[in-house]
Write an enzyme that holds these catalytic residues in place. Structure first.
Site, short mmCIF file in Angstrom:
data_model
loop_
_atom_site.label_atom_id
_atom_site.label_comp_id
_atom_site.label_asym_id
_atom_site.label_seq_id
_atom_site.Cartn_x
_atom_site.Cartn_y
_atom_site.Cartn_z
N ASN A 61 54.93 44.25 31.65
CA ASN A 61 54.86 45.28 32.69
C ASN A 61 54.61 46.61 31.97
OD1 ASN A 61 55.24 47.11 34.74
ND2 ASN A 61 57.45 46.75 34.95
N GLY B 97 64.95 49.03 29.86
CA GLY B 97 64.60 50.24 29.14
C GLY B 97 65.76 50.89 28.42
N HIS C 69 60.30 45.58 41.81
CA HIS C 69 60.88 46.00 40.52
C HIS C 69 61.98 47.03 40.78
CE1 HIS C 69 61.22 47.86 36.57
NE2 HIS C 69 60.68 46.76 36.09
N GLU D 86 66.27 40.73 36.39
CA GLU D 86 66.30 41.89 35.50
C GLU D 86 67.54 42.73 35.79
OE1 GLU D 86 62.13 42.96 34.09
OE2 GLU D 86 62.31 43.82 36.08
N GLU E 137 62.70 49.73 39.43
CA GLU E 137 62.27 51.13 39.45
C GLU E 137 61.68 51.48 40.82
OE1 GLU E 137 59.88 50.91 35.93
OE2 GLU E 137 61.70 50.70 34.73
N LYS F 259 54.00 49.42 33.27
CA LYS F 259 54.51 50.57 34.04
C LYS F 259 53.47 51.69 34.06
CE LYS F 259 59.11 49.24 32.57
NZ LYS F 259 60.52 49.55 32.58
N SER G 178 64.95 44.82 28.19
CA SER G 178 64.99 45.07 26.74
C SER G 178 64.75 43.82 25.90
CB SER G 178 66.31 45.75 26.34
OG SER G 178 66.41 47.02 26.98
C1 PEP Z 1 60.78 45.92 32.97
O1 PEP Z 1 60.34 47.00 33.25
O2 PEP Z 1 60.56 44.97 33.73
C2 PEP Z 1 61.55 45.77 31.74
C3 PEP Z 1 62.21 44.66 31.55
O3 PEP Z 1 61.51 46.81 30.84
P1 PEP Z 1 62.08 46.82 29.33
O4 PEP Z 1 61.61 45.54 28.68
O5 PEP Z 1 61.49 48.03 28.69
O6 PEP Z 1 63.56 46.86 29.42
#
Ligand code: PEP
Length: 251
Positions: A10, A175, A97, A169, A99, A12, A214
């Site tokens: 992703n 992040g 997601h 997630e 976010e 973003k 992460s």
């Molecule tokens: C994501 O945005 O789906 C995500 C898992 O981000 P990150 O790997 O940076 O934590």
């Protein structure tokens, strides 16, 4: 039934068209040098989707969008439909997601509408779910995930949901550099699958559940080796060829 691991990046709100194209070309080369049995996708910003899809042609890398609107066309300024995304070269779409839930008012009900549009257009939906730290610490993990899953999938038959991918997630791991422990990931994925079983019966054993939060080269292999972890949705680490390729190798 064996579920094929699926690793998606992703991107973003990152990378220009030129940067995204270069990244996917670099990844294609890395996968040609070190082939994988996993399914692989990248999800660029919508503006770069077509160029990245063109650049990925002939490689095993699929391309996905980060969101779609549920309407097909009309007076919906600024929105993109499933059909347009597909026409631009997308095979997948990320839905719900955290976010989008946190900053753009996404709810289970709107995820459900977007899911309908994705399925109608033949896009593979990656439906994201996950709890906040306060919810986990407050003992609400199962209630939150169950509500998100049932809300997102309401009204669809197992037959319609054949291509569904779920991304678990934990919001506190996205992040932040903090990852769920391997045990937390497996335990939660097993719970997610049990809820999926209530909704779609036996299909639950075929639905891929990705872990996201992460994921990095040094933790990917262990997380991805868990029986109910069928892949990863990767944010930050998908922006570098070497890191993303190493995560894919861990699958
Ligand atoms: C994501 O945005 O789906 C995500 C898992 O981000 P990150 O790997 O940076 O934590």
């Amino acid at each position: 039934m064996a579920r094929r691991k699926f690793v998606a990046g992703n991107w973003k709100l990152n990378l220009t068209i030129a940067e995204g194209t270069a990244l996917v070309q670099g990844l294609a080369k890395a996968l040609a040098d070190k082939p994988t049995t996993a399914e692989v996708a990248v999800c660029p910003v919508a503006l770069a989707l077509n160029a990245v899809a063109q650049a990925a042609k002939g490689s095993p890398i699929g391309v996905g969008a980060q969101n779609i609107h549920w309407e097909e066309k009309g007076a919906f300024t600024g929105e993109l439909s499933a059909t347009l995304i597909k026409d631009a070269g997308a095979t997948y779409v990320i839905l719900g997601h955290s976010e989008r839930r946190q900053y753009f008012g996404e709810t289970d009900a709107t995820v459900n509408k977007r899911l309908g549009a994705a399925l109608k257009a033949g896009l593979v939906p990656i439906v994201c779910i996950g709890e906040t730290l306060a919810e986990r610490q407050g003992g609400k993990l199962e209630q939150v995930l169950s509500t998100q899953i049932k809300g997102a999938l309401a009204g669809f038959t197992a037959e319609q949901l054949k291509t569904l991918v779920v991304a678990y997630e934990p919001v506190w791991a996205i992040g932040t550099g903090v990852t769920a422990t391997t045990a937390q990931a497996q335990e939660t994925h097993a719970f997610v699958r049990s809820v999926l079983r209530q909704v779609v019966g036996g299909l639950a054993d075929e639905i891929r559940i990705q872990y996201g939060g992460s994921v990095k080269p040094d933790n990917a292999k262990e997380i991805l080796s868990q029986p109910d972890v069928d892949g990863a949705l990767v944010g930050g680490a998908s922006l570098k060829v070497a890191d993303f390729a190493a995560i894919i190798a861990g699958a």
